[in-house]
Design an enzyme around this catalytic site. Structure first.
Site, PDB file in Angstrom:
ATOM      1  N   ILE A 198       8.456 -21.868  -9.222  1.00 37.31           N
ATOM      2  CA  ILE A 198       9.073 -22.982  -9.353  1.00 37.31           C
ATOM      3  C   ILE A 198       8.562 -23.462 -10.906  1.00 37.31           C
ATOM      4  CG2 ILE A 198       9.733 -23.727  -7.016  1.00 37.31           C
ATOM      5  CD1 ILE A 198       7.189 -25.759  -8.399  1.00 37.31           C
ATOM      6  N   ARG A 251       8.256 -21.806 -14.526  1.00 36.04           N
ATOM      7  CA  ARG A 251       9.164 -21.405 -15.750  1.00 36.04           C
ATOM      8  C   ARG A 251       9.182 -19.927 -15.495  1.00 36.04           C
ATOM      9  NH1 ARG A 251      10.867 -25.519 -16.012  1.00 36.04           N
ATOM     10  NH2 ARG A 251      10.871 -27.111 -18.026  1.00 36.04           N
ATOM     11  N   GLU A 253      17.153 -18.103 -18.416  1.00 35.08           N
ATOM     12  CA  GLU A 253      18.375 -18.850 -17.685  1.00 35.08           C
ATOM     13  C   GLU A 253      19.697 -19.142 -18.452  1.00 35.08           C
ATOM     14  OE1 GLU A 253      16.196 -22.124 -15.951  1.00 35.08           O
ATOM     15  OE2 GLU A 253      14.612 -21.101 -15.178  1.00 35.08           O
ATOM     16  N   HIS A 310      17.721 -22.859 -10.615  1.00 35.05           N
ATOM     17  CA  HIS A 310      16.869 -23.796 -11.208  1.00 35.05           C
ATOM     18  C   HIS A 310      17.300 -25.246 -10.636  1.00 35.05           C
ATOM     19  CE1 HIS A 310      14.061 -25.048 -14.747  1.00 35.05           C
ATOM     20  NE2 HIS A 310      14.040 -25.942 -13.723  1.00 35.05           N
ATOM     21  N   GLY A 343      15.183 -27.214  -8.880  1.00 40.38           N
ATOM     22  CA  GLY A 343      14.000 -27.870  -8.530  1.00 40.38           C
ATOM     23  C   GLY A 343      14.083 -29.476  -8.202  1.00 40.38           C
TER      24      GLY A 343
HETATM   25  C1  DGY Z   1      11.509 -29.883 -15.364  1.00 41.18           C
HETATM   26  O1  DGY Z   1      11.512 -30.988 -15.122  1.00 41.18           O
HETATM   27  O2  DGY Z   1      10.726 -29.201 -16.195  1.00 41.18           O
HETATM   28  C2  DGY Z   1      12.481 -29.135 -14.583  1.00 41.18           C
HETATM   29  O3  DGY Z   1      12.182 -27.794 -14.458  1.00 41.18           O
HETATM   30  C3  DGY Z   1      13.970 -29.281 -15.489  1.00 41.18           C
HETATM   31  O4  DGY Z   1      13.583 -28.498 -16.836  1.00 41.18           O
END
Ligand code: DGY
Length: 328
Positions: free
Chosen positions: A235, A237, A266, A284, A286
């Site tokens: 979760i 990168r 992505e 993506h 999250g």
């Molecule tokens: C973050 O806040 O880093 C999320 O992954 C969105 O880029």
């Protein structure tokens, strides 16, 4: 009023809020980006950006070359906690502050991690596809592994990693972790390398920051140590995981499955993933709820407003904490 440059389209709420307070230049709307930068770069005091937003099919890195186009830049404000698309070390050398939006997205991202984890281990998405395909009429869905008694190895026990640990304990999992250093106030087992952590884990969960230092820290060796009954969840990168090694491990059943919210290029996803039954793939999401995205937007705006008033922004990234020159 200060002049802000937004290289990629952040949400309408962010754009409207900033435009009522400051002069906002939207780079993607400029008919000729080069001409715009040549004429306006000297006026720009702050860049407002976010990760993973494409313009004309390409992401916009705020790298050293881009930062150096702006002689009077003082602030780079990021919408999101991860800022690996920004060269924060170079910004610090130039006395430019970088801010992000931590804390407000911790719980949402931890919820997403648990969604991936449950889904990968219990195969809920596959179970739903099984029902929709009418296969339940002929045979029950195969039994799966159980979370109870599993060890969750968290690679990067920061704020989000700890929120995931808290949730996973409620599901009956034991926690282990690996990070830059042991944390004295944390009761979980500590491992010094990702490979040792993977060998001790049933589920390896990646929650460390992206960037050159962590590129491919999950490689073929780590996946081999996780083993044929192990699951990988990412979760953080896409860059932290060697994608070819992961695909090979999944295709040859060297690990049991994976749950991924992030990918190296992505929103493009390697089509090899789409052929695999043992993976759960999220686009993506999250921090992707109305409530959390609004809280992130409000913190982003607060960072900019505080800087514009000559005060210290509330959420400076680590590289910026020693910077003196960035205050207006
Ligand atoms: C973050 O806040 O880093 C999320 O992954 C969105 O880029």
């Amino acid at each position: 009023m200060v002049e802000l440059l937004m290289p990629v389209p952040l949400s309408p709420f962010v754009q409207e809020t900033l435009a009522t307070r400051h002069t906002l230049h939207k780079l993607w709307e400029a008919p000729d980006e080069g001409a715009f930068l040549r004429s306006k770069a000297g006026d720009i005091g702050a860049i407002v950006t976010g990760a993973g937003i494409l313009v004309d099919g390409r992401a916009k890195a705020i790298d050293a070359a881009f930062i150096d186009l702006f002689p009077n830049l003082q602030l780079i404000a990021n919408h999101g906690v991860g800022y690996d698309h920004i060269d924060a070390a170079h910004a610090a050398q130039r006395g430019i502050l970088v801010t992000n939006t931590p804390d407000v997205l911790t719980d949402e991202t931890a919820d997403t991690a648990m969604g991936l984890l449950l889904n990968a281990v219990r195969r809920f998405s596959a179970a739903e596809r099984y029902l929709l395909d009418g296969k339940w009429e002929t045979a029950p869905f195969p039994l799966t592994a159980s979370l109870r008694g599993m060890t969750l190895g968290i690679l990067g026990l920061g704020r989000i990693g700890k929120a995931i640990a808290h949730r996973a304990e409620a599901f009956g999992m034991s926690i282990a972790y690996c990070g830059r250093h042991r944390q004295d106030d944390v009761p979980h087992a500590f491992f010094t390398t990702p490979r040792e952590l993977a060998a001790a884990s049933d589920v390896l969960l990646v929650a460390a920051p992206g960037g050159p230092e962590t590129r491919h820290i999950v490689d073929a060796g780590v996946l081999g140590a996780l083993g044929p009954d192990g699951f990988l969840i990412n979760i953080a990168r896409g860059s932290l995981v060697d994608e070819d090694a992961l695909l090979d491990a999944l295709e040859h059943r060297r690990i049991a499955g994976a749950g991924l919210d992030v990918f190296p290029s992505e929103p493009h996803v390697n089509p090899r993933f789409l052929q695999l039954g043992e993976v759960v793939l999220f686009p993506h999401v999250g921090s992707g709820t109305h409530r959390t995205r609004r809280d992130m937007a409000l913190l982003l705006v607060e960072n900019i407003d505080r800087w514009a008033k000559g005060d210290a922004p509330p959420s400076l990234v680590a590289e910026s904490r020693l910077v003196r020159g960035g205050k207006r």
